[in-house]
Design an enzyme around this catalytic site. Structure first.
Site, PDB file in Angstrom:
ATOM      1  N   ASP A  45       0.822  -1.203   0.000  1.00  0.00           N
ATOM      2  CA  ASP A  45       0.000   0.000   0.000  1.00  0.00           C
ATOM      3  C   ASP A  45       0.863   1.263   0.000  1.00  0.00           C
ATOM      4  O   ASP A  45       0.468   2.293  -0.564  1.00  0.00           O
ATOM      5  CB  ASP A  45      -0.920   0.002   1.228  1.00  0.00           C
ATOM      6  CG  ASP A  45      -2.076  -0.984   1.079  1.00  0.00           C
ATOM      7  OD1 ASP A  45      -2.339  -1.405  -0.065  1.00  0.00           O
ATOM      8  OD2 ASP A  45      -2.704  -1.318   2.096  1.00  0.00           O
ATOM      9  N   GLY A  46       2.045   1.199   0.619  1.00  0.00           N
ATOM     10  CA  GLY A  46       2.942   2.346   0.605  1.00  0.00           C
ATOM     11  C   GLY A  46       3.415   2.669  -0.805  1.00  0.00           C
ATOM     12  O   GLY A  46       3.539   3.845  -1.173  1.00  0.00           O
ATOM     13  N   ASN A 125      -5.526   8.944   1.683  1.00  0.00           N
ATOM     14  CA  ASN A 125      -5.932   8.354   2.961  1.00  0.00           C
ATOM     15  C   ASN A 125      -6.422   9.387   3.972  1.00  0.00           C
ATOM     16  O   ASN A 125      -7.580   9.403   4.343  1.00  0.00           O
ATOM     17  CB  ASN A 125      -4.776   7.563   3.571  1.00  0.00           C
ATOM     18  CG  ASN A 125      -4.604   6.210   2.930  1.00  0.00           C
ATOM     19  OD1 ASN A 125      -5.503   5.717   2.254  1.00  0.00           O
ATOM     20  ND2 ASN A 125      -3.452   5.603   3.125  1.00  0.00           N
ATOM     21  N   GLU A 126      -5.497  10.231   4.441  1.00  0.00           N
ATOM     22  CA  GLU A 126      -5.872  11.183   5.485  1.00  0.00           C
ATOM     23  C   GLU A 126      -4.850  12.300   5.606  1.00  0.00           C
ATOM     24  O   GLU A 126      -3.741  12.224   5.073  1.00  0.00           O
ATOM     25  CB  GLU A 126      -6.017  10.493   6.849  1.00  0.00           C
ATOM     26  CG  GLU A 126      -4.723  10.156   7.560  1.00  0.00           C
ATOM     27  CD  GLU A 126      -4.129   8.830   7.187  1.00  0.00           C
ATOM     28  OE1 GLU A 126      -2.909   8.811   6.892  1.00  0.00           O
ATOM     29  OE2 GLU A 126      -4.847   7.819   7.185  1.00  0.00           O
ATOM     30  N   LYS A 151      -8.634  21.176  22.273  1.00  0.00           N
ATOM     31  CA  LYS A 151      -7.306  21.104  22.876  1.00  0.00           C
ATOM     32  C   LYS A 151      -6.966  19.634  23.061  1.00  0.00           C
ATOM     33  O   LYS A 151      -7.754  18.867  23.631  1.00  0.00           O
ATOM     34  CB  LYS A 151      -7.247  21.830  24.216  1.00  0.00           C
ATOM     35  CG  LYS A 151      -5.818  21.966  24.769  1.00  0.00           C
ATOM     36  CD  LYS A 151      -5.793  22.797  26.033  1.00  0.00           C
ATOM     37  CE  LYS A 151      -4.365  23.030  26.516  1.00  0.00           C
ATOM     38  NZ  LYS A 151      -3.594  23.881  25.596  1.00  0.00           N
ATOM     39  N   THR A 164      -9.946   3.424   7.228  1.00  0.00           N
ATOM     40  CA  THR A 164      -9.468   2.159   7.791  1.00  0.00           C
ATOM     41  C   THR A 164      -8.047   2.276   8.351  1.00  0.00           C
ATOM     42  O   THR A 164      -7.516   1.296   8.858  1.00  0.00           O
ATOM     43  CB  THR A 164      -9.477   1.060   6.716  1.00  0.00           C
ATOM     44  OG1 THR A 164      -8.633   1.466   5.628  1.00  0.00           O
ATOM     45  CG2 THR A 164     -10.891   0.823   6.194  1.00  0.00           C
ATOM     46  N   LYS A 168      -9.286   4.732  12.019  1.00  0.00           N
ATOM     47  CA  LYS A 168      -9.825   3.548  12.699  1.00  0.00           C
ATOM     48  C   LYS A 168      -9.094   3.298  14.015  1.00  0.00           C
ATOM     49  O   LYS A 168      -9.722   2.939  15.024  1.00  0.00           O
ATOM     50  CB  LYS A 168      -9.715   2.322  11.789  1.00  0.00           C
ATOM     51  CG  LYS A 168     -10.246   1.035  12.409  1.00  0.00           C
ATOM     52  CD  LYS A 168     -10.131  -0.117  11.426  1.00  0.00           C
ATOM     53  CE  LYS A 168     -10.614  -1.414  12.065  1.00  0.00           C
ATOM     54  NZ  LYS A 168      -9.776  -1.841  13.207  1.00  0.00           N
ATOM     55  N   SER A 169      -7.765   3.499  14.034  1.00  0.00           N
ATOM     56  CA  SER A 169      -7.009   3.273  15.266  1.00  0.00           C
ATOM     57  C   SER A 169      -7.381   4.273  16.349  1.00  0.00           C
ATOM     58  O   SER A 169      -7.177   4.009  17.536  1.00  0.00           O
ATOM     59  CB  SER A 169      -5.504   3.344  14.982  1.00  0.00           C
ATOM     60  OG  SER A 169      -5.103   4.676  14.702  1.00  0.00           O
ATOM     61  N   GLN A 228       1.734  10.148   3.459  1.00  0.00           N
ATOM     62  CA  GLN A 228       3.049   9.822   4.008  1.00  0.00           C
ATOM     63  C   GLN A 228       3.982  11.026   4.073  1.00  0.00           C
ATOM     64  O   GLN A 228       5.115  10.902   4.557  1.00  0.00           O
ATOM     65  CB  GLN A 228       3.710   8.698   3.188  1.00  0.00           C
ATOM     66  CG  GLN A 228       4.312   9.142   1.862  1.00  0.00           C
ATOM     67  CD  GLN A 228       3.326   9.232   0.725  1.00  0.00           C
ATOM     68  OE1 GLN A 228       2.156   9.522   0.935  1.00  0.00           O
ATOM     69  NE2 GLN A 228       3.799   8.989  -0.488  1.00  0.00           N
TER      70      GLN A 228
END
Length: 269
Positions: A45-46, A125-126, A151, A164, A168-169, A228
């Site tokens: 995926d990277g 992703n994010e 805060k 995901t 998700k974590s 990344q």
């Protein structure tokens, strides 16, 4: 059709790349790293993330496909043991000239700095704004209305497919990519008589946006991560997050259903 092949550096991926190159040449498919119609990612995926950002300015006409040389990746439809099946599907597509694809929403990140300059990013992703030593404080606006004063360690804004990952974590929900939305999830928020947050993930639709106004005196040690890539946050005065106009397109030979991807990644067979 023109194709680019992006691989990780380890030997199995390089060997798979050579096999794909040979098959492309025998099928009359042109290898073009500058302006491809398809990007074949070989690795994990990277590797696919790297491929996405390498061609993020050409998303309107590029399709991606992932071949995983290790464990099955979330963005991967094929594993290396299925390479012959993939090459057959590629050949049949060339013969039939039927180029099918499926698209997913992306995250647009617009940053304003103290000197008046602006930065523009796209995330598959994010994106996350976070401080690794101490806490950060930021006003959180939904469109043009103040929603809360946050805060804590930081905030994560994810796409449906990125839901995901870090989201998700952090306890955020897993969102199907047919929903054109982004998700805001807190990272270790503080809640007391001064600072009050919702303490729950929020889904923001495509016609709305999130704006953050960080307190500039607390920005030392703050980092903005977009997938990344990381950027220092000391000079940031405003960040806007919204569903991007662009979408990412994946070649659809036997595209794995989203919930099957989730099950395979986190639950197993």
């Amino acid at each position: 059709m023109k194709a680019a092949i992006i691989t990780s550096t380890h030997k199995p991926s390089q060997q798979v790349k050579k096999r794909i190159q040979a098959a492309c040449q025998s099928q009359g498919l042109t290898i073009d790293d500058q302006s491809p119609d398809m990007v074949i990612s070989v690795g994990g995926d990277g590797t696919l993330l790297q491929a996405f950002h390498r061609y993020e300015d050409q998303l309107d006409h590029i399709r991606f496909v992932g071949i995983h040389t290790g464990h099955l990746g979330f963005y991967t439809d094929w594993i290396v043991e299925e390479l012959d099946d993939f090459l057959l599907a590629l050949r049949e597509e060339q013969t039939n000239e039927a180029f099918d694809s499926i698209s997913y929403p992306l995250l647009e990140v617009n940053v304003k700095l103290k000197d008046g300059s602006k930065q523009h990013h796209i995330a598959l992703n994010e994106a996350a704004l976070r401080r690794y030593e101490g806490t950060m404080t930021t006003e959180v606006y939904i469109k043009d209305r103040l929603f809360e004063l946050f805060k804590g360690d930081g905030l994560c804004i994810s796409t449906p497919t990125g839901s995901t990952g870090l989201n998700k974590s952090l306890g955020g929900a897993v969102i199907h990519p047919r929903l054109d939305a982004i998700q805001l999830t807190e990272i270790a928020s503080l809640n007391n008589r001064v600072y009050r947050t919702l303490s729950s993930s929020m889904l923001i639709p495509a016609d709305e946006y999130i704006r953050l106004y960080p307190q500039t005196d607390e920005m030392s040690g703050v980092m903005l991560a977009v997938d990344q890539e990381t950027y220092p946050g000391e000079e940031i005065v405003e960040i806007q997050f919204q569903v991007a106009k662009e979408r990412v397109h994946f070649a659809r030979y036997r595209h794995t259903h989203f919930w099957n991807r989730v099950k395979n990644s986190f639950i197993g067979g």
